[in-house]
Design a protein around this motif. Sequence first.
Motif, PDB file in Angstrom:
ATOM      1  N   ILE A  17       0.851  -1.169   0.000  1.00  8.73           N
ATOM      2  CA  ILE A  17       0.000   0.000   0.000  1.00  8.73           C
ATOM      3  C   ILE A  17       0.889   1.222   0.000  1.00  8.73           C
ATOM      4  O   ILE A  17       1.561   1.511   0.974  1.00  8.73           O
ATOM      5  N   ALA A  18       0.900   1.908  -1.090  1.00 12.35           N
ATOM      6  CA  ALA A  18       1.778   3.069  -1.205  1.00 12.35           C
ATOM      7  C   ALA A  18       1.000   4.236  -1.755  1.00 12.35           C
ATOM      8  O   ALA A  18       0.165   4.101  -2.626  1.00 12.35           O
ATOM      9  N   GLY A  19       1.292   5.408  -1.272  1.00  5.84           N
ATOM     10  CA  GLY A  19       0.634   6.591  -1.777  1.00  5.84           C
ATOM     11  C   GLY A  19       1.461   7.261  -2.829  1.00  5.84           C
ATOM     12  O   GLY A  19       2.596   6.902  -3.115  1.00  5.84           O
ATOM     13  N   GLU A  20       0.886   8.256  -3.439  1.00  5.33           N
ATOM     14  CA  GLU A  20       1.565   9.038  -4.443  1.00  5.33           C
ATOM     15  C   GLU A  20       1.244  10.484  -4.171  1.00  5.33           C
ATOM     16  O   GLU A  20       0.332  10.820  -3.455  1.00  5.33           O
ATOM     17  N   ASN A  95      -2.328  15.800  -0.679  1.00  7.57           N
ATOM     18  CA  ASN A  95      -1.582  14.735  -1.350  1.00  7.57           C
ATOM     19  C   ASN A  95      -2.502  13.712  -2.011  1.00  7.57           C
ATOM     20  O   ASN A  95      -2.071  12.635  -2.384  1.00  7.57           O
ATOM     21  N   GLY A  96      -3.773  14.045  -2.165  1.00  8.70           N
ATOM     22  CA  GLY A  96      -4.701  13.162  -2.865  1.00  8.70           C
ATOM     23  C   GLY A  96      -5.368  12.117  -1.999  1.00  8.70           C
ATOM     24  O   GLY A  96      -6.210  11.363  -2.476  1.00  8.70           O
ATOM     25  N   VAL A 134      -7.875   6.740   3.156  1.00 10.48           N
ATOM     26  CA  VAL A 134      -8.026   6.322   1.759  1.00 10.48           C
ATOM     27  C   VAL A 134      -6.855   6.888   0.968  1.00 10.48           C
ATOM     28  O   VAL A 134      -6.670   8.109   0.909  1.00 10.48           O
ATOM     29  N   TYR A 135      -6.077   5.991   0.373  1.00  9.83           N
ATOM     30  CA  TYR A 135      -4.889   6.421  -0.344  1.00  9.83           C
ATOM     31  C   TYR A 135      -5.241   7.080  -1.677  1.00  9.83           C
ATOM     32  O   TYR A 135      -6.324   6.856  -2.238  1.00  9.83           O
ATOM     33  N   GLN A 136      -4.310   7.883  -2.159  1.00 10.26           N
ATOM     34  CA  GLN A 136      -4.510   8.528  -3.452  1.00 10.26           C
ATOM     35  C   GLN A 136      -4.872   7.480  -4.506  1.00 10.26           C
ATOM     36  O   GLN A 136      -4.276   6.419  -4.557  1.00 10.26           O
ATOM     37  N   LEU A 361       0.578   7.744   7.491  1.00  7.70           N
ATOM     38  CA  LEU A 361      -0.682   8.227   6.922  1.00  7.70           C
ATOM     39  C   LEU A 361      -0.549   9.657   6.401  1.00  7.70           C
ATOM     40  O   LEU A 361      -1.098   9.994   5.347  1.00  7.70           O
ATOM     41  N   LYS A 362       0.160  10.485   7.133  1.00  4.84           N
ATOM     42  CA  LYS A 362       0.362  11.859   6.660  1.00  4.84           C
ATOM     43  C   LYS A 362       1.040  11.887   5.294  1.00  4.84           C
ATOM     44  O   LYS A 362       0.749  12.740   4.451  1.00  4.84           O
ATOM     45  N   ASN A 363       1.957  10.943   5.080  1.00  9.79           N
ATOM     46  CA  ASN A 363       2.688  10.886   3.822  1.00  9.79           C
ATOM     47  C   ASN A 363       2.054   9.938   2.812  1.00  9.79           C
ATOM     48  O   ASN A 363       2.669   9.640   1.775  1.00  9.79           O
ATOM     49  N   ASP A 364       0.849   9.463   3.110  1.00 16.16           N
ATOM     50  CA  ASP A 364       0.102   8.587   2.207  1.00 16.16           C
ATOM     51  C   ASP A 364       0.877   7.320   1.891  1.00 16.16           C
ATOM     52  O   ASP A 364       0.889   6.852   0.753  1.00 16.16           O
ATOM     53  N   ARG A 365       1.511   6.771   2.915  1.00 13.51           N
ATOM     54  CA  ARG A 365       2.318   5.560   2.751  1.00 13.51           C
ATOM     55  C   ARG A 365       1.766   4.416   3.594  1.00 13.51           C
ATOM     56  O   ARG A 365       0.942   4.620   4.478  1.00 13.51           O
ATOM     57  N   ALA A 366       2.266   3.221   3.314  1.00  9.55           N
ATOM     58  CA  ALA A 366       1.855   2.048   4.075  1.00  9.55           C
ATOM     59  C   ALA A 366       2.313   2.170   5.529  1.00  9.55           C
ATOM     60  O   ALA A 366       3.374   2.730   5.821  1.00  9.55           O
ATOM     61  N   ILE A 367       1.526   1.630   6.441  1.00  6.65           N
ATOM     62  CA  ILE A 367       1.916   1.590   7.844  1.00  6.65           C
ATOM     63  C   ILE A 367       2.980   0.513   8.005  1.00  6.65           C
ATOM     64  O   ILE A 367       2.757  -0.651   7.665  1.00  6.65           O
TER      65      ILE A 367
END
Length: 387
Positions: A17-20, A95-96, A134-136, A361-367
């Motif tokens: 689970i990775a954000g963008e 960050n979406g 909810v991730y981007q 979560l702030k950086n939209d990244r996996a825990i």
Amino acid sequence: MPAESTFELGAAGEPDIAGETGTRTSGPRRRAKGRRRKPRGKRGKALLITAWTAAGIVVLGGTGAGYLYFKLNGNIKSVDINNALGADRPLNVDNGSQDILVLGSDTRSGANEDLGGGSDDGTARSDTAMIVHVYQGHKKASVVSIPRDTLIERPSCTDAKGDTHDAASEVMFNSAYSTGGAACAVKTVESMTGIRMDHYIEVDFSGFQKLIDDLGGVDITTTEDISDPDSHLELKAGEHTLNGEQSLGLVRTRHGVGDGSDLGRIQLQQAFIKALVEQVKHIGVLTNPSKLIKIADSATKTVTTDSDLASVRNLASFASGLKGISSSKMSMVTMPVQYDSANINRVLVDEDKSQLVWKALKNDRAIPKAATEGTATGTAKGVVSSS
């Protein structure tokens, strides 16, 4: 239905689970015995409805216009969180991603009176709290459950009526809601996490029970017997289709399994939510408009939202942005805590590990897995899985 799988609860989220980066796109008492699950026929593709619960999240798609539209609009209760909290809030990170606080509430007044729980004086309380990130791209999500028995520093807050409540130290987390309602609960979560909540959804327990019945029940498998007279729940190990009363008993039971802790209850809740998400994907409402209308009516009566979501149109738009998230794309963890050596019925925030969660979560990244390693957990893991 999908093949049976046992949910690994209380562990860290999937590493994939990775954000963008990007632009945020904000969308507006009877004791019961579990009946054995009946074989299922072919399922029609679900139309215009996706439901999440926590407590549950409940989201729904729109229906027709005219009288029905206004009726459903009139069902939705809302709280103006932005007005109550003002400008003293964490930065709205662009960050979406989206962050939603979901609470399950009850009271001993009205329809909840026969369900037990709640406060003796009829005031509402919240024993279920989840932060849904909810991730981007809205294809994956992380859900962080907050134990109600966590001792926290509650900030001063102003409730929706304009009344101010003083700050308090070493109080239980769920005191925020019982003291100042939704606005105080949101402010407390934002103070703990440093994350601004984009939306607020509250699910009423009596409405939750009816909604599950309207959905036709939820399929689960129990790996051991569950017996809890306090929650009116008796289930033998095996496959079951739970009705609304049994589902409510499951998400509220503390003494039916494991060590009787709130942490164990959270694990059951997380497993149930995943089962419910899968259930909704297989509900055939395409050729059954009356069922769709019934579900929509129950769902809109069940939720209280922030004012930005307080219409069928906005709630449906919000739902549309979440319907691509399957249970396999949901990472579910419990906020890192440690048992309180002074009181076995309370837990304390593990500050260092919690910061790993909030930073991710702030950086939209996996825990990261390190965030939950060595933290306190209940003993209900693996007791319930999807069927």
